[in-house]
Design a protein around this motif. Sequence first.
Motif, mmCIF file in Angstrom:
data_model
loop_
_atom_site.group_PDB
_atom_site.id
_atom_site.type_symbol
_atom_site.label_atom_id
_atom_site.label_comp_id
_atom_site.label_asym_id
_atom_site.label_seq_id
_atom_site.Cartn_x
_atom_site.Cartn_y
_atom_site.Cartn_z
ATOM 1 N N MET A 90 97.893 -40.091 4.080
ATOM 2 C CA MET A 90 97.776 -38.722 4.582
ATOM 3 C C MET A 90 96.410 -38.109 4.285
ATOM 4 O O MET A 90 96.211 -36.918 4.474
ATOM 5 C CB MET A 90 98.870 -37.842 3.962
ATOM 6 C CG MET A 90 100.250 -38.190 4.451
ATOM 7 S SD MET A 90 100.503 -37.627 6.129
ATOM 8 C CE MET A 90 102.035 -38.415 6.559
ATOM 9 N N GLY A 91 95.494 -38.914 3.781
ATOM 10 C CA GLY A 91 94.176 -38.371 3.483
ATOM 11 C C GLY A 91 94.250 -37.328 2.386
ATOM 12 O O GLY A 91 95.049 -37.448 1.464
ATOM 13 N N ARG A 92 93.402 -36.300 2.498
ATOM 14 C CA ARG A 92 93.407 -35.269 1.461
ATOM 15 C C ARG A 92 94.362 -34.162 1.829
ATOM 16 O O ARG A 92 94.481 -33.798 2.998
ATOM 17 C CB ARG A 92 92.014 -34.651 1.342
ATOM 18 C CG ARG A 92 91.016 -35.558 0.686
ATOM 19 C CD ARG A 92 89.675 -34.905 0.820
ATOM 20 N NE ARG A 92 88.671 -35.695 0.159
ATOM 21 C CZ ARG A 92 87.655 -35.140 -0.492
ATOM 22 N NH1 ARG A 92 87.542 -33.840 -0.549
ATOM 23 N NH2 ARG A 92 86.754 -35.902 -1.043
ATOM 24 N N PHE A 93 95.037 -33.640 0.860
ATOM 25 C CA PHE A 93 95.813 -32.424 1.068
ATOM 26 C C PHE A 93 95.883 -31.709 -0.269
ATOM 27 O O PHE A 93 95.642 -32.314 -1.321
ATOM 28 C CB PHE A 93 97.203 -32.715 1.627
ATOM 29 C CG PHE A 93 98.029 -33.666 0.804
ATOM 30 C CD1 PHE A 93 98.832 -33.219 -0.234
ATOM 31 C CD2 PHE A 93 98.008 -35.044 1.090
ATOM 32 C CE1 PHE A 93 99.584 -34.110 -0.971
ATOM 33 C CE2 PHE A 93 98.769 -35.932 0.335
ATOM 34 C CZ PHE A 93 99.555 -35.464 -0.692
ATOM 35 N N ARG A 94 96.215 -30.428 -0.209
ATOM 36 C CA ARG A 94 96.275 -29.665 -1.450
ATOM 37 C C ARG A 94 97.421 -30.170 -2.304
ATOM 38 O O ARG A 94 98.519 -30.417 -1.797
ATOM 39 C CB ARG A 94 96.442 -28.174 -1.151
ATOM 40 C CG ARG A 94 95.220 -27.379 -1.627
ATOM 41 C CD ARG A 94 95.400 -25.896 -1.380
ATOM 42 N NE ARG A 94 95.635 -25.644 0.037
ATOM 43 C CZ ARG A 94 96.432 -24.657 0.469
ATOM 44 N NH1 ARG A 94 97.060 -23.887 -0.384
ATOM 45 N NH2 ARG A 94 96.587 -24.463 1.760
ATOM 46 N N GLY A 95 97.177 -30.376 -3.577
ATOM 47 C CA GLY A 95 98.238 -30.820 -4.463
ATOM 48 C C GLY A 95 98.407 -32.329 -4.506
ATOM 49 O O GLY A 95 99.357 -32.834 -5.066
ATOM 50 N N ARG A 96 97.459 -33.063 -3.900
ATOM 51 C CA ARG A 96 97.568 -34.512 -3.896
ATOM 52 C C ARG A 96 97.533 -35.079 -5.318
ATOM 53 O O ARG A 96 98.312 -35.952 -5.677
ATOM 54 C CB ARG A 96 96.419 -35.108 -3.078
ATOM 55 C CG ARG A 96 96.576 -36.585 -2.819
ATOM 56 C CD ARG A 96 95.421 -37.112 -1.985
ATOM 57 N NE ARG A 96 95.617 -38.516 -1.697
ATOM 58 C CZ ARG A 96 95.395 -39.481 -2.582
ATOM 59 N NH1 ARG A 96 94.952 -39.176 -3.774
ATOM 60 N NH2 ARG A 96 95.629 -40.738 -2.273
ATOM 61 N N LEU A 97 96.624 -34.526 -6.115
ATOM 62 C CA LEU A 97 96.486 -34.975 -7.501
ATOM 63 C C LEU A 97 97.769 -34.699 -8.289
ATOM 64 O O LEU A 97 98.233 -35.545 -9.050
ATOM 65 C CB LEU A 97 95.296 -34.247 -8.138
ATOM 66 C CG LEU A 97 94.612 -34.992 -9.281
ATOM 67 C CD1 LEU A 97 93.960 -36.261 -8.758
ATOM 68 C CD2 LEU A 97 93.591 -34.093 -9.959
ATOM 69 N N LEU A 98 98.327 -33.513 -8.042
ATOM 70 C CA LEU A 98 99.554 -33.142 -8.740
ATOM 71 C C LEU A 98 100.700 -34.077 -8.355
ATOM 72 O O LEU A 98 101.445 -34.553 -9.201
ATOM 73 C CB LEU A 98 99.920 -31.688 -8.406
ATOM 74 C CG LEU A 98 101.173 -31.138 -9.090
ATOM 75 C CD1 LEU A 98 100.998 -31.104 -10.597
ATOM 76 C CD2 LEU A 98 101.505 -29.758 -8.569
ATOM 77 N N LEU A 99 100.800 -34.372 -7.056
ATOM 78 C CA LEU A 99 101.859 -35.276 -6.599
ATOM 79 C C LEU A 99 101.686 -36.658 -7.237
ATOM 80 O O LEU A 99 102.655 -37.249 -7.724
ATOM 81 C CB LEU A 99 101.848 -35.394 -5.072
ATOM 82 C CG LEU A 99 102.946 -36.275 -4.471
ATOM 83 C CD1 LEU A 99 104.320 -35.706 -4.755
ATOM 84 C CD2 LEU A 99 102.762 -36.448 -2.966
ATOM 85 N N GLY A 100 100.436 -37.150 -7.249
ATOM 86 C CA GLY A 100 100.164 -38.452 -7.866
ATOM 87 C C GLY A 100 100.554 -38.465 -9.334
ATOM 88 O O GLY A 100 101.150 -39.423 -9.824
ATOM 89 N N ALA A 105 104.172 -39.990 -13.777
ATOM 90 C CA ALA A 105 104.582 -39.558 -15.114
ATOM 91 C C ALA A 105 105.950 -40.082 -15.565
ATOM 92 O O ALA A 105 106.080 -40.492 -16.719
ATOM 93 C CB ALA A 105 104.540 -38.035 -15.204
ATOM 94 N N PRO A 106 106.972 -40.085 -14.682
ATOM 95 C CA PRO A 106 108.274 -40.565 -15.164
ATOM 96 C C PRO A 106 108.223 -42.009 -15.679
ATOM 97 O O PRO A 106 109.068 -42.410 -16.478
ATOM 98 C CB PRO A 106 109.171 -40.478 -13.920
ATOM 99 C CG PRO A 106 108.538 -39.452 -13.078
ATOM 100 C CD PRO A 106 107.068 -39.583 -13.309
ATOM 101 N N LEU A 107 107.224 -42.788 -15.243
ATOM 102 C CA LEU A 107 107.135 -44.181 -15.678
ATOM 103 C C LEU A 107 106.768 -44.285 -17.157
ATOM 104 O O LEU A 107 107.130 -45.250 -17.817
ATOM 105 C CB LEU A 107 106.093 -44.934 -14.850
ATOM 106 C CG LEU A 107 106.296 -44.940 -13.344
ATOM 107 C CD1 LEU A 107 105.123 -45.588 -12.655
ATOM 108 C CD2 LEU A 107 107.565 -45.680 -13.007
ATOM 109 N N VAL A 108 106.017 -43.318 -17.663
ATOM 110 C CA VAL A 108 105.576 -43.406 -19.060
ATOM 111 C C VAL A 108 106.295 -42.407 -19.962
ATOM 112 O O VAL A 108 106.136 -42.442 -21.170
ATOM 113 C CB VAL A 108 104.054 -43.185 -19.188
ATOM 114 C CG1 VAL A 108 103.307 -44.392 -18.675
ATOM 115 C CG2 VAL A 108 103.617 -41.944 -18.456
ATOM 116 N N MET A 109 107.096 -41.531 -19.361
ATOM 117 C CA MET A 109 107.766 -40.518 -20.159
ATOM 118 C C MET A 109 108.938 -41.143 -20.899
ATOM 119 O O MET A 109 109.702 -41.895 -20.305
ATOM 120 C CB MET A 109 108.270 -39.435 -19.199
ATOM 121 C CG MET A 109 108.530 -38.113 -19.850
ATOM 122 S SD MET A 109 107.161 -37.528 -20.836
ATOM 123 C CE MET A 109 105.980 -37.070 -19.579
ATOM 124 N N PRO A 110 109.086 -40.870 -22.211
ATOM 125 C CA PRO A 110 110.261 -41.400 -22.913
ATOM 126 C C PRO A 110 111.530 -40.863 -22.255
ATOM 127 O O PRO A 110 111.605 -39.678 -21.927
ATOM 128 C CB PRO A 110 110.114 -40.842 -24.326
ATOM 129 C CG PRO A 110 108.711 -40.421 -24.450
ATOM 130 C CD PRO A 110 108.223 -40.076 -23.087
#
Lengths: 278, 305
Positions: A90-100, A105-110
């Motif tokens: 989807m190229g760039r969009f607002r909040g892309r970094l947050l979505l990533g 995060a759930p992968l490393v969260m205890p």
Amino acid sequence: MKNRRPLFTVAALWFGFAFLYVPIFVLIAYSFNDSRLVSLWGGFSLRWYGELLRDRQIVDAALLSLRIAVISATVSTLLGTLAAIALTRMGRFRGRLLLGGMIAAPLVMPEIVTGLSLLLLFVSMQDLLGWPSKRGATTIMLSHITFCMAYVAVIVQSRLAIMDGALEEAAMDLGGRPFRVAVDITLPLIAPAMLSGWLLAFTLSLDDLVITSFVSGPGSSTLPMVIFSKVRLGVTPDVNALATIIVAVVGLGVLVAGWLMLRQDRLAAGETPIRAYA
Amino acid sequence: MRPASAGRATHDRLWRAWVIAAPFAWLIVLFLIPFVLVFKISLADPILGQPPFTPLFGAVEGAQGSWHVTFDNYRFLFADNLYLYSYLKSLKVAFISTVLCLAVGYPMAYGIARAARPWRHILLLLVILPFWTSFLLRVYAWMGMLGKQGLVNTLLLQAGLVDEPVSMLYTDFAVYIGIVYTYLPFMILPLYANLERRHRDLHEVAADLGARPLAVFLDVTLPLSIPGIIAGCMLVFIPAIGEFVIPALLGGPETLMIGRTLYDEFFFNRDWPLSSAVATVLVFILVLPIMVFQHYQVKETRMVS
């Protein structure tokens, strides 16, 4: 190429695989042991399998777990795939970094932190909105979907990253609309990744204990919760039987899936099976 | 064909918006907000009631709304030895397990990377296979192995190595075994990916130039595999810190890891604000190793492309 294999490497492999597999095989062997004692071989018997099937608590919990796992895996595959497409196509969009960040995060969260946080969410929601009215299958599913979609997204994302998107671009240039391109071109290409994502989500959901313990309510004990309360006090033979069934089903499933994917990858890479081994 | 392309454009934009919005909204509600809540409740006081904590912003005696924020939970956390001990113990257990895991996993990854091609796929599948079977049951399997009447003790007794059964289950040792066992695939996979890629050409060049096998390993293979080692170690270390099931089933009373302390605090003491504070500090502890992992992960991917 001539490979001289040092003795040490071979020994390490033997040791490592014995370490990985001996406990599983011992567990399987115990499940056929007529004696209740682990140290004593009381002869071959299917006694514990019979007791297992007569145990209403275990059967109910298994059915509940399967139901939760099928729904969680399906919804998390849909959402995880959408997230993967959003992040890679989807190229760039607002909040892309947050979505990533939120998808990784759930992968490393205890699990213990995720479980606690979700319980606090459900309690607050109940306070403010009156929903969910009680904790049970629904809250367990919502929680499982959340952590499973992260795994699905990672798998589908890596598949999408391998394909450079040239096919999609060509289809767009020829006037294809994004939705049709996604359905006709992208979807068939990522289908194997979605399937392995679904399978992974299914087993993760079926197996989860910690998050489920937090968000479950009275009367909705899943299979891992029942197993945990049984084995906390020590080894029990009917759990050995249950483990054997699960290992057999999962092992068979993974072997078939692995074989299918290997074939698919080779076909995709344009290699005939003969060339792959040459 | 429809005359106006405006409808098409709206349709396309709608599709794009949906693809992004659906997972985004889901994760905001079920991942981000819950974490804000954990932090929020860690600043509240515990009370008897449902929910068992004070609101941060509430009307006091019907007059005016006011903020009620307390750092007592954090103060208590650092004053009470139990929590400090649990955090340090978790770090220690995770560290030792990671080193052991590397010691078992590195030679295996190396052996698989050097195996003939059809074998590599089979061995790799064998590494991944246990990962797909139940985590809980794999931990449970070691209860049968390590118990007083378990296989390990039976073998030791029969070999005459010990006179009476050794206590292994419900000790730190059992927890190390459990963590190494369950997280071994996480160690092997990144190591294998690294070793498989770099090994062949450089190895051959060095060997052609007359280097001895050990020298090739120490001077070429090992230094080049450091990013893989770090990635594998972090993939074991990070989840091991917050581990609950393994210390609960295999550990003894002295194996007070933070995941277990948090679980007990929540389910037995029912102190939600304090549990939330314990969880918040745990997340902060994890930030550093996660950043290290990210850093090397990015470096690895750049080197490939």
